[in-house]
Design an enzyme around this catalytic site. Structure first.
Site, PDB file in Angstrom:
ATOM      1  N   MET A   1      -0.559  -1.271  -1.483  1.00  0.00           N
ATOM      2  CA  MET A   1       0.067  -1.658  -0.224  1.00  0.00           C
ATOM      3  C   MET A   1       0.598  -3.099  -0.266  1.00  0.00           C
ATOM      4  SD  MET A   1      -2.611   0.105   2.464  1.00  0.00           S
ATOM      5  CE  MET A   1      -1.605  -0.298   3.899  1.00  0.00           C
ATOM      6  N   HIS A   2       1.395  -3.421   0.750  1.00  0.00           N
ATOM      7  CA  HIS A   2       1.799  -4.789   1.100  1.00  0.00           C
ATOM      8  C   HIS A   2       2.842  -5.415   0.181  1.00  0.00           C
ATOM      9  CE1 HIS A   2      -1.813  -4.334   3.464  1.00  0.00           C
ATOM     10  NE2 HIS A   2      -2.621  -4.536   2.449  1.00  0.00           N
TER      11      HIS A   2
ATOM     12  N   ASP B   1      -2.411   3.493  -0.486  1.00  0.00           N
ATOM     13  CA  ASP B   1      -3.424   4.023  -1.401  1.00  0.00           C
ATOM     14  C   ASP B   1      -4.743   4.356  -0.733  1.00  0.00           C
ATOM     15  OD1 ASP B   1      -4.006   1.330  -0.966  1.00  0.00           O
ATOM     16  OD2 ASP B   1      -4.008   0.781  -3.084  1.00  0.00           O
TER      17      ASP B   1
END
Length: 484
Positions: A79-80, A235
């Protein structure tokens, strides 16, 4: 057949699953992380495609007939990450990853704007996407000026697979631009970082169709036309789908590179002051809470590198009988910490070293330190209104029985181990591909695996662990004061 693709930090995993959810095969393409400066962490998006191609090629070599029968693909990803593209979809710079902390000043500034916590339900952490774009605007203005699309890592794989600029709710909730309760982009939060909604991908639910595989790729892999690609998930939400952690009160602890304590929620329960993440789940009209520590198995791997012994050898030296905490305490802040401190600048430490501090005792301290960090997340979840009765363990670190006993005792909660099988993010992604392609019931598909074993807290050591945890908690402010 259904294919799950999980874009992790260290590799892309491809998993084939049949309609009965039996795993047919899996393969992985490896990835490396570039760290050009302290606190930086980057990857080249072209390497994600290369790793995905390698993994799928391995599946084709071993399971060509099954791969040809794929009807749906699900995506999961780290992520991110800030993946920046120009008008022609060319990558403008290496992707700034989830564990990159360079934008801590920008994160602090955005977090000082009350609308961010009010709309997203979260602190603006340095690892989130919005402060990374603020950093790029400040430090690489010529690149910021050319940004046409901001994609998350797995959604760059989707662009390659389908040609579509699309994302879904669970991953997008980690950007600091999503109105998490309303499950849509916030134009005001985007404007606060000098961006517009047109630069964001279209949003769908993780169980929805989000494009079809491009004909040239389908032909290369021997697939038919019209293979659907599901919205997918970040995830952790994908792992939750794989583990069946989709109903109120269900929870897992993940011992991967980072550590996660994940609880599914039937409603939106933000409490940003606790430093708990409140995100959308991959299933419609569901949310989840998450405590996140940045170094779980990463801490053990660091210790392995320093000692020159493998992680398995180090944990093997401890045996399986849990020991009372020793005099040494380890704070696993090797890359800073999220829950509960939101401190990108803090770094780890051993405290209480003595002549008796042998290699096994230091290994024990490392495992205990991660266990106590997860206990911090449990306390933060409790402060956010979530009460857990048990957790299920997943991730590479869960292969260590000693570590699982340590976590059970530190949390004072039973830890369930699922029956043999791979129920992680790639499996969850494949389940989302099945739901999207077959229009299947999400809750029925995302059933929990059977529990093979439950590891209970070690009753005689619960108080000793509690005392050691309280000592651990007192050390963070002391360490921060010494470093400031």
């Amino acid at each position: 057949m259904y294919l799950g693709l999980d874009l992790g930090t260290s590799g892309v995993k491809a998993m084939l699953m049949d309609e009965e959810q039996r795993i047919v095969g899996s393969a992985t393409g490896a990835l490396d992380v570039d760290r050009p400066h302290p606190g930086w962490s980057e990857q080249n998006p072209a390497d994600w495609i290369r790793a995905a191609e390698e993994a799928i090629a391995q599946l084709k070599a071993a399971h060509a007939e099954a791969l040809a029968a794929v009807r749906g693909i699900g995506l999961s990803g780290q992520m991110h990450g800030a993946t920046l593209l120009d008008e022609g979809d060319a990558v403008l710079r290496p992707c700034i990853l989830w564990n990159d902390t360079r934008s801590f000043r920008e994160a602090e500034a955005l977090d000082g704007d009350p609308q961010f916590r009010a709309l997203t339900g979260n602190i603006v952490f340095p690892g989130f996407t919005a402060p990374k774009l603020a950093w790029v605007r400040e430090n690489e203005p010529e690149i910021f000026a050319r940004v046409r699309w901001v994609l998350l890592p797995k959604d760059y794989l989707r662009l390659w697979l389908t040609g579509e600029h699309m994302s879904e709710m669970s991953d997008s909730a980690g950007t600091s631009w999503l109105d998490t309760g309303k499950r849509k982009w916030s134009t005001s939060l985007l404007a606060a970082t000098h961006l517009e909604e047109r630069q964001m991908p279209e949003l769908v639910e993780g169980t929805d169709a989000a494009g079809t595989v491009r004909p040239e790729l389908a032909s290369r892999w021997g697939m038919g036309s019209g293979v659907l690609v599901a919205g997918g998930a970040g995830d952790n939400a994908a792992s939750a789908c794989g583990m069946g952690t989709v109903g109120e009160g269900q929870a897992f602890v993940s011992l991967g590179t980072s550590g996660v304590l994940f609880a599914a929620n039937a409603s939106y329960l933000p409490n940003p002051e606790s430093a708990v993440h409140a995100f959308c789940h991959a299933l419609p009209n569901t949310w989840h809470q998450m405590g996140v520590i940045l170094s779980a198995t990463d801490a053990l791997n660091w210790h392995s590198g320093v000692t020159g012994r493998s992680a398995a050898d180090l944990t093997g030296e401890l045996g399986e009988s849990l020991r009372a905490p020793g005099s040494a305490t380890f704070l696993p802040y090797l890359s800073g910490e999220r829950t509960p401190h939101n401190d990108a600048a803090i770094r780890g430490a051993f405290v209480g070293l003595g002549h008796e501090s042998s290699r096994p005792l230091l290994t024990q301290a490392v495992l205990e330190g991660v266990s106590f960090a997860i206990r911090d997340s449990l306390e933060a979840l409790r402060a956010a209104g979530t009460q857990l009765e048990r957790v299920t363990a997943i991730g590479g670190g869960s292969r260590s029985r000693y570590w699982l006993k340590s976590i059970a005792t530190a949390l004072n909660l039973p830890v369930d181990l699922p029956a043999d099988g791979d129920f992680g993010a790639a499996f969850g992604a494949a389940r989302l591909g099945l739901i999207a392609a077959a229009d299947a019931d999400p809750v029925a598909v995302c059933a929990a695996p059977e529990t093979a074993e439950t590891i209970a807290p070690e009753g005689p050591l619960v108080q000793a662990y509690e005392d050691a945890y309280q000592r651990y908690r007192r050390l963070y402010p002391a360490l921060k004061g010494a470093m400031s």
